[in-house]
Design a protein around this motif. Structure first.
Motif, PDB file in Angstrom:
ATOM      1  N   GLU A  68      37.917  56.791  46.651  1.00  0.00           N
ATOM      2  CA  GLU A  68      38.007  56.905  48.182  1.00  0.00           C
ATOM      3  C   GLU A  68      39.169  56.508  48.934  1.00  0.00           C
ATOM      4  N   PHE A 109      30.611  67.352  45.184  1.00  0.00           N
ATOM      5  CA  PHE A 109      30.299  67.666  46.608  1.00  0.00           C
ATOM      6  C   PHE A 109      31.372  67.725  47.456  1.00  0.00           C
ATOM      7  N   ASP A 110      32.378  66.932  47.148  1.00  0.00           N
ATOM      8  CA  ASP A 110      33.884  66.780  48.053  1.00  0.00           C
ATOM      9  C   ASP A 110      34.293  68.147  47.952  1.00  0.00           C
ATOM     10  N   SER A 125      32.944  70.932  48.849  1.00  0.00           N
ATOM     11  CA  SER A 125      32.511  71.543  49.943  1.00  0.00           C
ATOM     12  C   SER A 125      33.186  71.597  51.006  1.00  0.00           C
ATOM     13  N   VAL A 159      33.490  75.371  52.166  1.00  0.00           N
ATOM     14  CA  VAL A 159      32.732  75.807  53.286  1.00  0.00           C
ATOM     15  C   VAL A 159      33.275  76.387  54.470  1.00  0.00           C
ATOM     16  N   TYR A 176      41.760  51.169  43.810  1.00  0.00           N
ATOM     17  CA  TYR A 176      40.614  51.179  45.172  1.00  0.00           C
ATOM     18  C   TYR A 176      39.888  52.279  44.748  1.00  0.00           C
ATOM     19  N   GLY A 177      39.793  53.022  43.614  1.00  0.00           N
ATOM     20  CA  GLY A 177      38.884  54.035  43.571  1.00  0.00           C
ATOM     21  C   GLY A 177      39.332  55.193  44.355  1.00  0.00           C
ATOM     22  N   ALA A 234      43.712  53.785  41.081  1.00  0.00           N
ATOM     23  CA  ALA A 234      43.303  52.920  39.999  1.00  0.00           C
ATOM     24  C   ALA A 234      42.838  51.628  40.492  1.00  0.00           C
ATOM     25  N   PRO A 236      40.038  51.751  52.543  1.00  0.00           N
ATOM     26  CA  PRO A 236      38.738  52.193  52.098  1.00  0.00           C
ATOM     27  C   PRO A 236      37.556  50.949  53.021  1.00  0.00           C
TER      28      PRO A 236
END
Lengths: 171, 173
Positions: free
Chosen positions: A101, A111-112, A114, A118, A98-99, A96, A56
């Motif tokens: 990301e 949004f991800d 997309s 797309v 680091y999140g 859990a 990350p």
């Protein structure tokens, strides 16, 4: 009715009872050993995980990252793999810590989403545009040729000019 | 404008809009002195419980973003501990926020450096983005009203603590 061992022992009841405890102890140890061996059997590899998660801090795949944070993350992954965790379990543990990301593939929400939609929408638009173009070309092909032109080749005047050019350039 | 041109322009605008939205939603925030401090309730480290910077409203708070893998974070930890022990008598505290780290390493770091000031743990990059952070360590002084008084991107030393962080606190004693 009290349970008793079916085989005879020359050491009396005391020895009989201690033998029973010993057998139970051995069974327990064997059972625990088997469980521990099962838990420690790797279900995935460090390389398989590192190619699918991110560092990350660096913003690159973990397998390509060499930063101090990446080194700690690699140690964390190696520890979980050695404990016998599966690929998804390791990824869940990384999220859990680091999140989200940390996952190389974007999640299919918000949004991800997309990132997945797309390309599909773009492909559909391209297919529709291509279909329209093909229909138009075919229609244009069916219409009569304008006066002075031929479907079989250039008009006489153009053919003569082409011939002259070819001779001039000695082709 | 023909229908085809209109559709092409519409498509280009849609793609540009999508990219712009993506950049804005993922980007970091720019913060300045005087802004309200970015805040969120976070788990305490090592736990249990949760807290936020707002829980220290009424005090000066030196917020320290750190990670266990960061060398300079280890170097400034003893200085921050000394600052905490000295200044907590004067209505000031230090609040560490552990970021981009795994919990076990973070707890081992605290044990190793023997810090006693309160600590929170942020999972994911949301906190670092909210502080417009470029890395760790970074230090911020929050006034008793919850506004940023000092923004220090990087490690602090005795001189920086004395010249940048102490004057606002001493000014209100």
């Amino acid at each position: 009715m009290r349970f008793r061992w079916s085989f005879a022992t020359p050491y009396g009841d005391k020895a009989h009872r201690s033998g029973r405890w010993a057998a139970l102890g051995v069974a327990l140890v064997l059972g625990l050993s088997a469980a521990a061996a099962g838990a420690a059997t790797p279900k995935t590899t460090v390389n398989a995980i590192e190619g699918e998660v991110m560092c990350p801090v660096c913003g690159t795949l973990l397998e390509l990252a060499e930063s101090p944070q990446a080194q700690r993350e690699k140690v964390f992954v190696a520890k979980l793999v050695a404990e016998g965790r599966g690929k998804q379990q390791v990824k869940d543990a990384l999220v859990a810590q680091y999140g989200p990301e940390v996952l190389a593939l974007p999640k299919a929400s918000g949004f991800d989403l997309s990132a997945y939609l797309v390309p599909i929408v773009a492909l559909l638009i391209a297919i529709v545009a291509l279909a329209f173009s093909v229909v138009r070309w075919r229609r244009a092909g069916d219409s009569p040729a304008p006066p002075g032109t031929s479907r079989d080749g250039p008009a006489d005047e153009d053919a003569a000019r082409l011939e002259a050019d070819l001779k001039r350039y000695d082709l | 404008m023909s229908t085809r041109t209109f559709l092409a322009v519409l498509g280009v605008l849609a793609v540009v809009g999508l990219l712009t939205y993506g950049l804005l939603s993922k980007g970091t925030t720019k913060i300045s002195v005087g802004d309200p401090v970015p805040d969120k309730v976070l788990p305490r480290l090592p736990g249990p419980g949760r807290a936020s910077i707002a829980d220290y409203r009424g005090h000066w708070v030196l917020v320290n973003l750190w990670a266990s893998w960061c060398g300079p974070c280890g170097e400034e930890a003893p200085l921050l501990e000394r600052f905490y022990r000295r200044e907590r008598r004067h209505n000031a505290t230090v609040l560490g926020i552990n970021v981009q780290d795994n919990r076990d390493d973070a707890v081992a770091f605290l044990r190793k450096h023997g810090t006693t000031f309160p600590e929170l743990r942020s999972i994911g990059d949301e906190r670092t983005a909210a502080f417009g952070s470029n890395g760790v360590p970074e230090n911020f002084l929050v006034d008793p009203k919850g506004r940023l008084a000092v923004i220090w991107r990087g490690e602090v030393d005795e001189r920086i603590l004395r010249e940048q962080f102490l004057p606002p606190i001493e000014g209100q004693r």
